[in-house]
Design a protein around this motif. Structure first.
Motif, PDB file in Angstrom:
ATOM      1  N   ALA A 151       0.935   3.597  -7.424  1.00  0.00           N
ATOM      2  CA  ALA A 151       0.338   3.912  -6.119  1.00  0.00           C
ATOM      3  C   ALA A 151       1.135   3.244  -4.993  1.00  0.00           C
ATOM      4  O   ALA A 151       1.475   3.896  -3.997  1.00  0.00           O
TER       5      ALA A 151
ATOM      6  N   LYS B 200       4.261   2.229  -4.919  1.00  0.00           N
ATOM      7  CA  LYS B 200       5.594   2.814  -4.742  1.00  0.00           C
ATOM      8  C   LYS B 200       5.524   4.257  -4.240  1.00  0.00           C
ATOM      9  O   LYS B 200       6.410   4.707  -3.518  1.00  0.00           O
ATOM     10  N   THR B 201       4.473   4.992  -4.633  1.00  0.00           N
ATOM     11  CA  THR B 201       4.316   6.363  -4.137  1.00  0.00           C
ATOM     12  C   THR B 201       4.019   6.347  -2.644  1.00  0.00           C
ATOM     13  O   THR B 201       4.589   7.131  -1.875  1.00  0.00           O
ATOM     14  N   GLY B 202       3.133   5.433  -2.227  1.00  0.00           N
ATOM     15  CA  GLY B 202       2.814   5.321  -0.803  1.00  0.00           C
ATOM     16  C   GLY B 202       4.044   4.922   0.005  1.00  0.00           C
ATOM     17  O   GLY B 202       4.338   5.511   1.046  1.00  0.00           O
TER      18      GLY B 202
ATOM     19  N   GLY C 185       7.102   5.426  -0.825  1.00  0.00           N
ATOM     20  CA  GLY C 185       8.025   6.564  -0.868  1.00  0.00           C
ATOM     21  C   GLY C 185       7.650   7.620   0.155  1.00  0.00           C
ATOM     22  O   GLY C 185       8.518   8.196   0.822  1.00  0.00           O
ATOM     23  N   ALA C 186       6.352   7.885   0.290  1.00  0.00           N
ATOM     24  CA  ALA C 186       5.895   8.894   1.247  1.00  0.00           C
ATOM     25  C   ALA C 186       6.225   8.456   2.678  1.00  0.00           C
ATOM     26  O   ALA C 186       6.693   9.260   3.494  1.00  0.00           O
ATOM     27  N   LEU C 187       5.996   7.168   2.974  1.00  0.00           N
ATOM     28  CA  LEU C 187       6.307   6.659   4.316  1.00  0.00           C
ATOM     29  C   LEU C 187       7.808   6.748   4.589  1.00  0.00           C
ATOM     30  O   LEU C 187       8.234   7.106   5.684  1.00  0.00           O
TER      31      LEU C 187
ATOM     32  N   LEU D 248       9.880   8.878   3.256  1.00  0.00           N
ATOM     33  CA  LEU D 248      10.222  10.292   3.430  1.00  0.00           C
ATOM     34  C   LEU D 248       9.998  10.713   4.880  1.00  0.00           C
ATOM     35  O   LEU D 248      10.870  11.333   5.506  1.00  0.00           O
ATOM     36  N   VAL D 249       8.835  10.366   5.434  1.00  0.00           N
ATOM     37  CA  VAL D 249       8.534  10.755   6.817  1.00  0.00           C
ATOM     38  C   VAL D 249       9.481  10.065   7.788  1.00  0.00           C
ATOM     39  O   VAL D 249       9.963  10.684   8.742  1.00  0.00           O
TER      40      VAL D 249
END
Lengths: 368, 368
Positions: free
Chosen positions: B256, B258-260, B262-264, B266-267
């Motif tokens: 969770a 690292k996914t969060g 990663g999403a930040l 990406l944006v």
């Protein structure tokens, strides 16, 4: 003009070249979702334009659907109507939904189980849809458990993530089967000839994680997927696009999906605050708007709408309950891609080639 | 002027009012991290300004550290230097790090185990730090397993997330203990008098998830934490700020986090592309820059630097290996907050009050 059940013979003619066994490509649950049936029919109007040869079995309350179809020429032409008086509500328990034999969701799923349609699209109750799918349509005999799969954005194109919550506990065999299903999904929906596959872990080193993921990795390394198997990936690899398919258990996948969505939503909210915080910022926003709109379009969750319960004797596509016509049409796109590319045949071929099918495989391969 | 080991008596005087038992508040691994020792010393220069009464035991290569300290007046005043000739490299296996008795990380941790310092801050090898912590400093006798905890951003203030990967498999008892530790962490580091606690699951309904999370929820509902226990939360609740503390197992928490992140990332990358995609967009960026800078500052990962291995007989704070002085200073802030608020005493009190401590509790409470 809408066609009711009696028009089925005519519909058979129109789709003679479609690679499906039944009379319809897809059965559509017209009554599921927050804005049903209007958003569903608007979505079908778009879908009928994109898939001119597709035939849909529209299932729901005939008295409500007939006048709505009359106002949507393309959808009316593509759809045959089948009456179902009941609706599975959003908060209904799966066990209650299973007892309701005349719901739009159930009648649509029955059509798939009977071979009339290759798949179903519903924006209704997720738990009910998955339970009905497993019990009525049934799991492919070759696999242990179906998985929920969907696509999301990454820095290097779209990425398939599964399982998103169909299975809370998974063993190594399940993870390997998810890899086979994810591979077939990525070929069909993303059109990739050789999708790369990663197995979710807490580190990329071989010794990381638990016995289950290490065993699944060992099995994939000697499988026909070995050439495309990237090994372990971590959470940030989903959005960085390290691989095309990320395989994980349903608990982790569900949390990862929702955490990623939450992080994107947080930034979107903060950006909105930023661009309304001062006159200069507002002006800046107006100047950058065309470029920001492209970003917004790219991140649009409707573009990623349509989670597939993959691994059944038919395709079950779950559209987000709150989506609009554009989102629903995308879920239909996903379903049509899977029907056209005969995903289930690909999965069966993939599983037949797995070494774990060998009866000599050690029993430990199926322990958690 | 830097003080070497012999200055310890003097340092004892200076911190008579600090609530620690040893001579130092924190031992600092000067040699861990990508930019060590410079970034560590620059971080201490900042930290010494923020915590004027703090005393640090700086551990590392004396010949390299002495001239660096000479250029940093505040750090030199706050630190006593202890020589350690070896360095645990970033890719060293924990077993190898355990055999290296004279590494800066080991000597710093030894100081905690000996009661000289209340905690240690290191930007070095995570696996080695956790292994050394568990084996040398040892787990609190009251708990089964320590957990890795950190704070992150949400729409409603900061949120504590644990476990971030110290334990791949956790049972219900571990999750309950993580809740107690997360509660103490949030009180100390976020300064919240009554932090709310959520248990990560795939849905918020009581019947969701596996036996393990349901059992942990049942245990929390009859515990002294019951009033602040919010029940199950989902992935998106982390960033929406539904609760102050999110409790989960180390596998899910690691993915969770690292996914969060990663999403930040990406944006952030996409926004950069957007604002350089046209002249108008560049101009828009310049106008909105002051507001965007506030967003950037708010999302700055350095503000969230410092993951704590909580549940040991001493505090272990892991700074990100690639961080700079500002990030390292933040990790020191986290450690100082925990020392000042005597987090371990709070944890012991919290655990002593748990009903699962009752010998009459059913054995099933500790099964997975």
């Amino acid at each position: 003009m809408s066609q009711v059940e009696s028009s089925r013979a005519a519909s058979l003619e129109g789709e003679a070249k479609q690679p499906v066994t039944g009379a319809y490509d897809l059965a559509i649950d017209a009554m599921g979702g927050d804005h049903a049936p209007e958003s569903v029919l608007d979505g079908l109007e778009l879908a009928a334009e994109r898939h001119p040869k597709a035939r849909f079995l529209l299932v729901g309350d005939e008295s409500r659907l007939t006048p709505l179809l009359a106002k949507r020429a393309r959808a009316a032409k593509a759809c045959a109507l089948r009456h179902a008086p009941d609706v599975v509500s959003g908060d209904m328990k799966p066990t209650a939904a299973l007892r309701m034999r005349q719901s739009s969701m159930r009648v649509a799923i029955d059509a798939v189980a009977a071979g009339e349609a290759a798949g179903v699209v519903s924006a209704g109750n997720t738990g009910a849809l998955m339970a009905l799918g497993k019990i009525v349509v049934k799991t492919l005999p070759e696999i242990d458990r179906p998985a929920l799969a969907a696509i999301g954005p990454s820095a290097r194109g779209d990425v398939v993530l599964l399982d998103l919550g169909a299975n809370i506990a998974c063993d190594a065999r399940n993870l390997v089967e998810f890899a086979v299903m994810g591979d077939a999904f990525a070929r069909a929906v993303l059109g990739l000839p050789n999708p790369s596959i990663g197995l979710m872990n807490v580190g990329s080193e071989e010794l990381k994680g638990d016995e289950r993921v290490r065993l699944a990795a060992d099995m994939l390394k000697v499988s026909p997927l070995a050439a495309n198997f990237h090994g372990f990936v971590e959470g940030h690899d989903i959005t960085s696009g390290t691989v095309d398919v990320v395989v994980t258990d349903g608990f982790t996948g569900n949390v990862a999906l929702k955490t990623g969505e939450g992080a994107l939503k947080l930034v979107a909210g903060l950006l909105k605050q930023v661009f309304t915080s001062s006159l200069m910022a507002k002006l800046g926003y107006l100047l950058a708007k065309p470029a920001l709109d492209r970003l917004r379009e790219w991140m649009d969750p409707r573009r990623y709408n349509g989670a597939v319960l993959i691994g059944l004797n038919g395709l079950l596509v779950k559209s987000h309950g709150g989506t609009d016509a554009l989102g629903f049409a995308h879920a239909v796109d996903v379903a049509m891609d899977m029907v056209t590319h005969r995903v289930n045949d690909r999965i069966r071929e993939g599983l037949a080639a797995m070494p774990s099918r060998n009866p000599a495989a050690p029993a430990s391969l199926t322990t958690e």
